[in-house]
Every structure is written in C-alpha cells, then in structure tokens.
Design an enzyme around this catalytic site. Sequence first.
Site, short mmCIF file in Angstrom:
data_model
loop_
_atom_site.label_atom_id
_atom_site.label_comp_id
_atom_site.label_asym_id
_atom_site.label_seq_id
_atom_site.Cartn_x
_atom_site.Cartn_y
_atom_site.Cartn_z
CG HIS A 189 80.24 103.48 1.91
ND1 HIS A 189 80.64 102.17 2.04
CD2 HIS A 189 81.38 104.21 1.77
CE1 HIS A 189 81.97 102.12 1.98
NE2 HIS A 189 82.44 103.34 1.80
CB CYS A 215 87.07 102.19 0.60
SG CYS A 215 85.57 101.98 1.60
CG LEU A 216 88.46 104.93 6.09
CD1 LEU A 216 87.68 105.86 7.03
CD2 LEU A 216 89.93 104.89 6.47
CD GLN A 237 82.87 103.57 5.24
OE1 GLN A 237 82.68 104.79 5.22
NE2 GLN A 237 84.03 103.04 4.89
N GLY A 255 86.24 110.72 4.51
CA GLY A 255 84.79 110.57 4.63
C GLY A 255 84.45 109.31 5.39
CG HIS A 311 83.77 106.44 -1.60
ND1 HIS A 311 84.76 105.64 -2.12
CD2 HIS A 311 83.59 106.03 -0.32
CE1 HIS A 311 85.14 104.77 -1.20
NE2 HIS A 311 84.46 104.99 -0.09
CD GLU A 312 82.15 108.55 2.33
OE1 GLU A 312 81.64 107.52 2.81
OE2 GLU A 312 83.38 108.72 2.26
O1 GNR Z 1 89.50 108.19 3.15
C1 GNR Z 1 89.00 108.03 2.04
N1 GNR Z 1 89.65 108.51 0.96
C2 GNR Z 1 89.11 108.53 -0.31
C3 GNR Z 1 89.94 108.82 -1.37
C4 GNR Z 1 89.46 108.89 -2.64
C5 GNR Z 1 88.12 108.68 -2.87
C6 GNR Z 1 87.27 108.38 -1.83
C7 GNR Z 1 87.76 108.31 -0.56
S1 GNR Z 1 86.68 107.97 0.76
C8 GNR Z 1 87.75 107.26 1.92
C9 GNR Z 1 87.05 107.07 3.24
C10 GNR Z 1 85.93 106.07 3.08
O2 GNR Z 1 86.09 104.89 2.94
N2 GNR Z 1 84.73 106.55 3.03
O3 GNR Z 1 83.68 105.74 2.84
NI NI Z 2 84.47 104.02 1.74
#
Ligand code: GNR
Ligand code: NI
Length: 169
Positions: free
Chosen positions: A138, A92-93, A50, A45, A134-135
């Site tokens: 953000h 998270c990236l 980001q 995601g 999660h997104e």
């Molecule tokens: O790549 C991602 N993997 C992930 C794994 C478990 C729960 C959430 C994520 S999101 C993350 C990419 C990211 O940072 N999205 O904001």
């Molecule tokens: Ni993230």
Amino acid sequence: MVRTILHYPDERLRQVGKKVDKVTKEIQALVDDMAETMYAAPGVGLAATQIGEAVAIFVIDIAEADAPSDLRVFINPEIVERADEITWTEGCLSFPGVTEDVDRAAKVKVKAMDRQGKAFELDAEGLLAVAIQHELDHLNGVLMIDHLGPLKKRLVHRKMQKRQDAQAL
Ligand code: GNR
Ligand code: NI
C-alpha cells in the site's frame, strides 16, 4: 478520529507514502487515527495511503477478537530479508467483499520505527508476515489486484468499478 477508508479505484490509493522525517505530535495523532480506523473497520492492518495520507506509516493488529489488542506501529518500514513462499487468501479494506489468493514470502524481517520514533527490528511469519507485505505494498501504491492474473484482475476491477458507479448515483 475514525477516518474514511478509500476504496479502489480511487487514484489516491496509488500514491507513494513519503518517509517520515521526525515523529512529531502530528504524526502520532495520525497513527492514533489510523489505529482507531483499523479497529472500527475492523481490519488486521491499515496503511496511511488508505486514508489519503501519503506518508510511510502502517499499523497492524493480528490479535484474535477475544484477545487483548496488540497494536504494532510501523513508521518508515523496510523489509530487509524474505524467505520461503506462502499463498494466503487476502482481503483488503479498500476492496470490500473481495478475497483472493496472493503469493507472498512466508517469513520477513522488517525494520521500522515505533510510535515513539524508536527503531526496531521484527521477524515475522504467518499472518503477520503476510500483513506486513500487504501494508508495505500500500505504501508503494501497490494493491492486492496487482498480484492477480489478468482474468481475475479484470473481474475484480469490474466489480469495484460497478460498486463505485452505483454509489455515485
Ligand atoms: O483486514 C485485513 N485482512 C487481511 C487478511 C489477509 C491478508 C491481509 C489483510 S490486510 C486487511 C486490511 C487492509 O486492507 N490493510 O491494508
Ligand atoms: Ni489493504
């Protein structure tokens, strides 16, 4: 175009994504950049904040690496129902090398618009539900680290701060 992904503690990750009035060509170009950036990373995601764009858009693709891609675009997303709880080990990236357990709703119903500006509703569970939450975090300037207890939070903060200091040399 692949964009640069911001890393914590970059302050721009705390910006709130502004609602999109109209899905214009410019918005679609941003969506395309986001998808390209997510696939290049690679990640499941990516939220607009980001890459330093304070708009309410995220993209998700939870397809396995060997399966065909399954891009999902969420513009002005809203979670309208949540049920049950799940603990997921998230990455998270914007926190390279960090994985931590986060408590989330196990199931969510989300309303959003797609890349064409068409409204849709989606029921999600498992990784998809986790990724949506999660997104959406953000887009509200909320990060993985905010879900941790004070000790883990400080540890992750120090690790990321050190990384940034090393890169600023
Ligand atoms: O790549 C991602 N993997 C992930 C794994 C478990 C729960 C959430 C994520 S999101 C993350 C990419 C990211 O940072 N999205 O904001
Ligand atoms: Ni993230």
